[in-house]
Design a protein around this motif. Structure first.
Motif, PDB file in Angstrom:
ATOM      1  N   HIS A 244       1.114  -1.328  -0.109  1.00 13.67           N
ATOM      2  CA  HIS A 244       0.053  -0.247  -0.157  1.00 13.67           C
ATOM      3  C   HIS A 244       0.983   1.284  -0.036  1.00 13.67           C
ATOM      4  O   HIS A 244       2.056   1.042   0.473  1.00 13.67           O
ATOM      5  CB  HIS A 244      -0.803   0.008   0.911  1.00 13.67           C
TER       6      HIS A 244
ATOM      7  N   LYS B 240     -10.709  -3.666   0.821  1.00 16.40           N
ATOM      8  CA  LYS B 240      -9.244  -2.116   0.584  1.00 16.40           C
ATOM      9  C   LYS B 240      -9.241  -2.317   1.900  1.00 16.40           C
ATOM     10  O   LYS B 240      -7.993  -2.174   2.585  1.00 16.40           O
ATOM     11  CB  LYS B 240      -9.089  -0.800   0.245  1.00 16.40           C
ATOM     12  N   GLU B 241     -10.109  -1.554   3.110  1.00 16.17           N
ATOM     13  CA  GLU B 241     -10.010  -1.396   4.243  1.00 16.17           C
ATOM     14  C   GLU B 241      -9.292  -2.219   5.425  1.00 16.17           C
ATOM     15  O   GLU B 241      -8.841  -2.231   6.382  1.00 16.17           O
ATOM     16  CB  GLU B 241     -11.472  -1.401   5.380  1.00 16.17           C
TER      17      GLU B 241
ATOM     18  N   LEU C 210      -5.697  -2.597   4.327  1.00 15.73           N
ATOM     19  CA  LEU C 210      -4.861  -1.786   5.672  1.00 15.73           C
ATOM     20  C   LEU C 210      -4.763  -2.421   7.163  1.00 15.73           C
ATOM     21  O   LEU C 210      -3.659  -2.037   7.141  1.00 15.73           O
ATOM     22  CB  LEU C 210      -5.451  -0.786   5.388  1.00 15.73           C
TER      23      LEU C 210
ATOM     24  N   THR D  79      -1.407  -3.432   8.734  1.00 11.07           N
ATOM     25  CA  THR D  79      -0.991  -2.825  10.273  1.00 11.07           C
ATOM     26  C   THR D  79      -1.185  -4.233  11.192  1.00 11.07           C
ATOM     27  O   THR D  79       0.368  -4.014  11.954  1.00 11.07           O
ATOM     28  CB  THR D  79      -2.442  -1.879  10.840  1.00 11.07           C
TER      29      THR D  79
ATOM     30  N   THR E 255      -4.879  -3.010  14.632  1.00 10.40           N
ATOM     31  CA  THR E 255      -5.853  -2.370  14.785  1.00 10.40           C
ATOM     32  C   THR E 255      -6.785  -2.157  15.883  1.00 10.40           C
ATOM     33  O   THR E 255      -7.726  -1.689  15.733  1.00 10.40           O
ATOM     34  CB  THR E 255      -6.454  -2.952  13.361  1.00 10.40           C
TER      35      THR E 255
ATOM     36  N   SER F  78     -10.231   3.804  10.019  1.00 11.01           N
ATOM     37  CA  SER F  78      -9.053   4.732   9.036  1.00 11.01           C
ATOM     38  C   SER F  78     -10.736   5.750   8.325  1.00 11.01           C
ATOM     39  O   SER F  78     -12.049   5.433   8.093  1.00 11.01           O
ATOM     40  CB  SER F  78      -8.819   4.149   7.382  1.00 11.01           C
TER      41      SER F  78
ATOM     42  N   LEU G 264      -9.242   6.455   3.596  1.00 11.96           N
ATOM     43  CA  LEU G 264      -8.413   5.757   2.967  1.00 11.96           C
ATOM     44  C   LEU G 264      -9.314   6.402   1.145  1.00 11.96           C
ATOM     45  O   LEU G 264      -8.142   5.698   0.134  1.00 11.96           O
ATOM     46  CB  LEU G 264     -10.408   4.339   3.267  1.00 11.96           C
TER      47      LEU G 264
ATOM     48  N   THR H 257      -5.201   6.238   0.345  1.00  9.33           N
ATOM     49  CA  THR H 257      -4.482   5.205   0.430  1.00  9.33           C
ATOM     50  C   THR H 257      -4.434   4.225  -0.889  1.00  9.33           C
ATOM     51  O   THR H 257      -6.065   4.150  -1.364  1.00  9.33           O
ATOM     52  CB  THR H 257      -4.870   4.668   1.413  1.00  9.33           C
TER      53      THR H 257
ATOM     54  N   VAL I 221      -4.395   0.516  -2.166  1.00  7.84           N
ATOM     55  CA  VAL I 221      -3.543  -0.568  -1.634  1.00  7.84           C
ATOM     56  C   VAL I 221      -4.084  -1.805  -2.997  1.00  7.84           C
ATOM     57  O   VAL I 221      -4.339  -1.655  -3.947  1.00  7.84           O
ATOM     58  CB  VAL I 221      -4.227  -1.013  -0.419  1.00  7.84           C
TER      59      VAL I 221
ATOM     60  N   PHE J  62      -4.065   4.956   9.771  1.00  7.29           N
ATOM     61  CA  PHE J  62      -3.285   5.756   8.226  1.00  7.29           C
ATOM     62  C   PHE J  62      -2.588   6.164   8.418  1.00  7.29           C
ATOM     63  O   PHE J  62      -0.773   6.108   7.902  1.00  7.29           O
ATOM     64  CB  PHE J  62      -4.481   6.981   8.055  1.00  7.29           C
TER      65      PHE J  62
END
Lengths: 223, 223
Positions: A63, A120-121, A124, A128, A136, A142, A147, A150, A152, B97
């Motif tokens: 990403h 996508k979310e 991420l 992380t 998370t 996010s 989003l 970004t 990804v 983020f």
């Protein structure tokens, strides 16, 4: 154990005895890495840039900003190569020639797909949590704006090769070698120091579980 | 201090404030690295492979077997990209983020020249001594056969860029951020364990100075 499919582009030609062909070994190398070096071609010139990476099932997630040129090219359908290397040791021999390194590396070739929406979310979050297990759940999610800023992508793992050197020094006693010359291996690993809190963290806020897990992972002998 | 010449291929477009433009900073990053990820183009497909690397003056040295396809392509005049990344820390923020990494990276673009004769032999010594300071004075020199089996190239440093993040976590107190959530940096470094002698090293042979220096270098705080 499933095997990695090999073709002309993923069969290791140089020192083929170092190639590992099990899918589980690819996963293990990708899962131990924090960074992938990603190459694309721009006007005939290869360009290689480091990215945080994380495996998610049969894909390698990358990403970055929507302004990142390399990632934009990858998202536009350009072929990429994502390479991960874990340096495990300096191999110290009795000749300049036989010096080497112990390492585990994985090379993944392909065209990434762009992830959108929930995928996508989630990606991420996977990236992380790969670096900081459980992070998370400790921070806010996010925002839509974040989003949108970004990009990804997910690179499939169906064209990949793994190469490993995990061996003592090559010594060649017939070759005028002096056994009184030290030979061996200097083990190397990525090591995390003590977490340094941001200056605005109030006294009494403890280092969270995710950070402690990330630090502990680097301090555990590998096998 | 001399400045790195910038052109369209070496000017950092994404987060340009992270670009470092002094030649001394390029040297420092290359000198701290053990491995470069080298990209070439093969039939339109980028391929990225790790190589031991060492800077020598205005060039980055890479070497490998004469059978190594990527190195052969480079030696044949194909453009390459050699990228070095030093991962200095995990940046732990209060939102998914804002998580990031602290790092120093250098990207060198160009067409390498093949080294022969004395220049080749000297380059192999430079690479060995880069990883193990002074090792070449402790071991026998390369034989003609060993030299013939090795390909050594030198990539000029005249098209290079350096990017560095060396900063605390980004925190955004206006953004619904909870100051009670820990934020900070987890420092990372490459760490050498205790040298492991080869089984045929006789008792009483001490770990040599070169190996002790290499280990000590990893145990010294960076700044």
């Amino acid at each position: 154990m499933s095997e990695l499919p090999l073709d002309e582009t993923t069969r290791v030609r140089r020192l083929p005895e170092r190639q590992r062909t099990e899918r589980a070994e690819l996963d293990a190398v990708l899962d131990a890495a924090m960074v992938a070096h990603v190459g694309v071609v721009r006007d005939g010139q290869p360009v290689v840039i480091p990215f945080a990476s994380a495996r998610d099932g049969d894909g390698l997630l990358l990403h970055g900003s929507t302004g990142a040129g390399l990632l934009r090219a990858a998202a536009a359908g350009e072929p990429v190569c994502a390479t991960v290397t874990l340096l495990d040791g300096l191999v110290v021999a009795r000749s300049v020639f036989d010096h080497s390194m112990n390492y585990r590396s994985a090379v993944v070739l392909g065209v990434p797909e762009v992830l959108e929406g929930e995928a996508k979310e989630r990606a991420l979050q996977v990236i992380t949590d790969h670096l900081l297990p459980g992070r998370t759940s400790e921070v806010r999610a996010s925002t839509r704006k974040e989003l949108a800023a970004t990009l990804v992508v997910r690179l499939p793992l169906d064209r990949a090769s793994v190469k490993v050197r995990a061996a003592p020094a090559t010594t060649a006693p017939d070759d005028g070698e002096d056994r009184g010359t030290w030979a061996g291996v200097v083990p190397l690993q990525t090591w995390a120091g003590d977490p340094q809190p941001h200056h605005d963290v109030p006294d009494g806020v403890e280092v969270p579980e995710s950070v402690r897990a990330a630090v502990a992972a680097t301090r555990t002998p590998r096998r």
